[in-house]
Design an enzyme around this catalytic site. Sequence first.
Site, PDB file in Angstrom:
ATOM      1  N   HIS B 253       0.706  -1.237   0.107  1.00 51.77           N
ATOM      2  CA  HIS B 253      -0.137  -0.074  -0.156  1.00 51.77           C
ATOM      3  C   HIS B 253       0.778   1.319   0.144  1.00 51.77           C
ATOM      4  O   HIS B 253       0.715   2.164  -0.854  1.00 51.77           O
ATOM      5  CB  HIS B 253      -0.916  -0.174   1.292  1.00 51.77           C
ATOM      6  CG  HIS B 253      -1.767   1.102   1.304  1.00 51.77           C
ATOM      7  ND1 HIS B 253      -3.184   1.235   0.802  1.00 51.77           N
ATOM      8  CD2 HIS B 253      -1.662   2.383   1.909  1.00 51.77           C
ATOM      9  CE1 HIS B 253      -3.755   2.317   1.018  1.00 51.77           C
ATOM     10  NE2 HIS B 253      -2.896   3.007   1.619  1.00 51.77           N
ATOM     11  N   GLU B 254       1.811   1.205   0.921  1.00 55.95           N
ATOM     12  CA  GLU B 254       2.485   2.418   1.042  1.00 55.95           C
ATOM     13  C   GLU B 254       3.556   2.477  -0.120  1.00 55.95           C
ATOM     14  O   GLU B 254       3.698   3.801  -0.599  1.00 55.95           O
ATOM     15  CB  GLU B 254       3.538   2.618   2.256  1.00 55.95           C
ATOM     16  CG  GLU B 254       2.594   2.445   3.518  1.00 55.95           C
ATOM     17  CD  GLU B 254       1.550   3.429   3.463  1.00 55.95           C
ATOM     18  OE1 GLU B 254       1.935   4.441   2.945  1.00 55.95           O
ATOM     19  OE2 GLU B 254       0.521   3.131   4.282  1.00 55.95           O
ATOM     20  N   HIS B 257       2.138   4.786  -2.626  1.00 50.69           N
ATOM     21  CA  HIS B 257       1.979   6.128  -2.534  1.00 50.69           C
ATOM     22  C   HIS B 257       3.166   6.418  -2.807  1.00 50.69           C
ATOM     23  O   HIS B 257       3.401   7.680  -3.574  1.00 50.69           O
ATOM     24  CB  HIS B 257       1.784   6.524  -1.012  1.00 50.69           C
ATOM     25  CG  HIS B 257       0.409   6.324  -0.565  1.00 50.69           C
ATOM     26  ND1 HIS B 257      -0.687   6.887  -1.104  1.00 50.69           N
ATOM     27  CD2 HIS B 257      -0.252   5.432   0.318  1.00 50.69           C
ATOM     28  CE1 HIS B 257      -1.732   6.806  -0.401  1.00 50.69           C
ATOM     29  NE2 HIS B 257      -1.591   5.758   0.462  1.00 50.69           N
ATOM     30  N   GLU B 292      -4.731   7.799  -3.140  1.00 52.71           N
ATOM     31  CA  GLU B 292      -5.264   6.722  -2.362  1.00 52.71           C
ATOM     32  C   GLU B 292      -5.624   5.800  -3.503  1.00 52.71           C
ATOM     33  O   GLU B 292      -5.222   4.434  -3.508  1.00 52.71           O
ATOM     34  CB  GLU B 292      -6.448   7.148  -1.604  1.00 52.71           C
ATOM     35  CG  GLU B 292      -6.965   5.898  -0.822  1.00 52.71           C
ATOM     36  CD  GLU B 292      -5.728   5.427   0.440  1.00 52.71           C
ATOM     37  OE1 GLU B 292      -5.071   6.126   0.653  1.00 52.71           O
ATOM     38  OE2 GLU B 292      -6.105   4.401   1.036  1.00 52.71           O
TER      39      GLU B 292
END
Lengths: 500, 500
Positions: B253-254, B257, B292
């Site tokens: 997830h990170e 980003h 996101e």
Amino acid sequence: MNEFQRRTGEINDLLCVLNLLNWDARTQMPPGGVKTRGQQMATVTALALERLLAPEYAASARALLRGAPDDRAAAQALEATSALGRVPEQLNRDLAVLRSEAQEAWVQAKAASNFALFAPYLRRMVNLNRQLADALGYQDHPYDALLNLYEPGLTSAGLRGLFAPLREHHVGLLREVMARPAPRSDFLRRPYPVQGQKAYCLKAAQRFGYDLERGRLDVSAHPFEISFTRQDVRITTRFQENFLNGALFGTLHETGHALYEQGIDPAYTRSVFASDLTGLYAVGGTSYGTHESQSRLWENRIGRSRAYWEAHFGDLQAQFPEQLADVNAQDFYRAVNEVRPSLIRVEADELTYDLHIMLRVDIERDLIAGELDVDDLPEVWNGRIQQDLGLSVPDDARGVLQDIHWSTGLIGSFPTYTVGNVMASQFYEAARRELPELESQLEQADYRPLLDWLTRHIYHHGRSRSAHELLMDATGRSLDPQPYLTYLSGKYREVYGLPG
Amino acid sequence: MNEFQRRTGEINDLLCVLNLLNWDARTQMPPGGVKTRGQQMATVTALALERLLAPEYAASARALLRGAPDDRAAAQALEATSALGRVPEQLNRDLAVLRSEAQEAWVQAKAASNFALFAPYLRRMVNLNRQLADALGYQDHPYDALLNLYEPGLTSAGLRGLFAPLREHHVGLLREVMARPAPRSDFLRRPYPVQGQKAYCLKAAQRFGYDLERGRLDVSAHPFEISFTRQDVRITTRFQENFLNGALFGTLHETGHALYEQGIDPAYTRSVFASDLTGLYAVGGTSYGTHESQSRLWENRIGRSRAYWEAHFGDLQAQFPEQLADVNAQDFYRAVNEVRPSLIRVEADELTYDLHIMLRVDIERDLIAGELDVDDLPEVWNGRIQQDLGLSVPDDARGVLQDIHWSTGLIGSFPTYTVGNVMASQFYEAARRELPELESQLEQADYRPLLDWLTRHIYHHGRSRSAHELLMDATGRSLDPQPYLTYLSGKYREVYGLPG
């Protein structure tokens, strides 16, 4: 909180932020970050300077002094802003640009071991520092103005008086020592796994009183201590798989610096007494020499003492049972006090270290005075290393190019290393006089009474007292080489079995 | 570099510095540092705001616009300073004070699992955010002004249109899924040593294209990504010894980003297009939802896909051979896509996650509109969790007190999580249309073509285009839930063996 305190707090915050940018760049930042970090540091530096030089800041200090002429914080702030105000903006900008260019050039010159590549930058750096000295002002010698940035009150004349007896003593003792057989020290260069070294170093730092609730230990190419208020005082070291001393004594050294910063009066947080306003540096220690006196004291007076290794060799042996199976506390104590003239300052023992410093100081002073030409440096350097240490310098990288200092603009800071050595012994002797149980406490590895004494007489005061005031209050004397000479002489005569 | 660019660069530096202070506080700082770090952050924030609101900054932007009316950077800067200028200083100060008080109260209320302890702070937070909305201005609904801070252009009305079909779809599909037997997932909760997890996570992040020359992975209580220009983009995760998913999917997830931030056009470094000037936040992604969308895309569309686990289950099994001895790629794929209604948002699967969001959005909007009283929150919350997920909320800590957002002043950011899910599928479908080989490239674990497409259509542009513009350019449509519904439906029908 009055206007002056509010403004001082803000400046202090910016200087702490600058320290964090610096710490991060040296311990955590991925390589790509270097491209934009410099600009971030330049912006914060410019803002801090702008805040310091704002007329409202000086006015707020003057307003305070009208009501309380003895207000030392306000007086110190005014003194700093006045010094900073005397430096022309253009000179600051030129220095900032040259610093980054010169560092780059130094890295390349050192890699190529070719002083000629660095010489033009050093010449300009000397010129700009000479201009800086003229701007700041001095009485006798332009070098004094630069010394004053790092060790307020120190002068070329004072240094001459301090160094002469040291030099005579060191050279004589070195001759005697070198005539004796060296202690064995082979076991220091066995394989010591880094994990074990790190665990031991952390334990050793905590034993002296380093508070990990307000600190941490990281790895960096060159060990250092840095703080962002007394609440957050970090140290670094460097581990070598095949050499125990580097990380171990490096950690004890930085721990000494850290104990100073952690020990500053909490009431001084964010105040004038927690920052070198002229140097734009958040630091609570009152001068470079005083700071170094504490790193040296904990590293050498304590960390290389017989009592220390009689108390702690067992722990070290438990950590590295195989590597140290054939060694005892006495062997280890002698090994870490071996005198071995070396080309490299940062690898020098306590006895030859000051000789490295004196060489640099003589060069700096003569460069600033215009009495020595930059092009002659390698010759001067190599001749002096031959004369003092009996070593031939094989190349510039291991000679005149070894230290980063001049490339970063630091001219005038080298003397503070030796000043620190001298002060360390003065403070230690004073503590011993006042604490009759000190020797037996140290034999029992009880460092608290010494730490408390140092905190009370030095750390607690932050920058609210000068080095000279601390010395006078704690020892009754100004800078005095005698206790240091007595200490060195005593230790090496014992280690090398020389007649007293 | 003109005056406008010089000033923008300086503001950008300060916002990057603020990010570093934040990163350090959450990953490295010793506990004692908390006492003084807040003040350092407040000082840098105040300086950034002062620089942004300086009349000279707006004037420099206006001067540019006179010569080049289309200069988007200058226009965006003016818009931000104008919005910031509409917020009364006193309101900013009140918000800053309340934020720190409310966070403290939230921590205590959550520990005691007692909403009543937090309610008075939330009431004041809602009041101040309502004042903020009034100051910023809006057309239809005060919530729109707050939404605009996180997702420019998003409105309450738009959200209603977006959420209605999602809600209907999710609730219906959830009912079908829950009627089927759950896949086995016991093996995710075996002991996975942290060292091995970390090695695997780093490898997985790099596989997607995360550049460790400009990044690093650390540990923090809550995973996050943060950057100090595109040259230095850091991520964190959290390791649990007895649960593999947390660290693994947290890292993916990170990483999403981080790929966004690392992919921004280098020419935008230190420009308006690399900072959220209104939010005083150095970030290159154009909106919270767009950001996101990329974390979700890499975590879920790729990281939880069948193709991914067919390609990579072998590596994971090699890292943890004992723990995964009785598992195959298909088992693993099904396990990480298990639907299990949960009380806690951050533990929710893809299907129930949006339902958690919708609950929060309805509450926020009604609070701001004055249509819901703070005291009624637990009842509303618990009733809705029962209705949507069939779960009884046992206490406030696992109910209305679970998220930190409201206590930090964030009201209006929750919708962007679901907006991100929706956008992720739109972008992914567009990439698939344009890259006919995409599916087979992904099966061969070749992520480069997808990364290049996303970089070209999204990352590269930084904040120089709005989310709406990116969507229109890349997909030809504005926010559209259909691709997302098709994706979720397809995946869960397959995992649970439901009729298509």
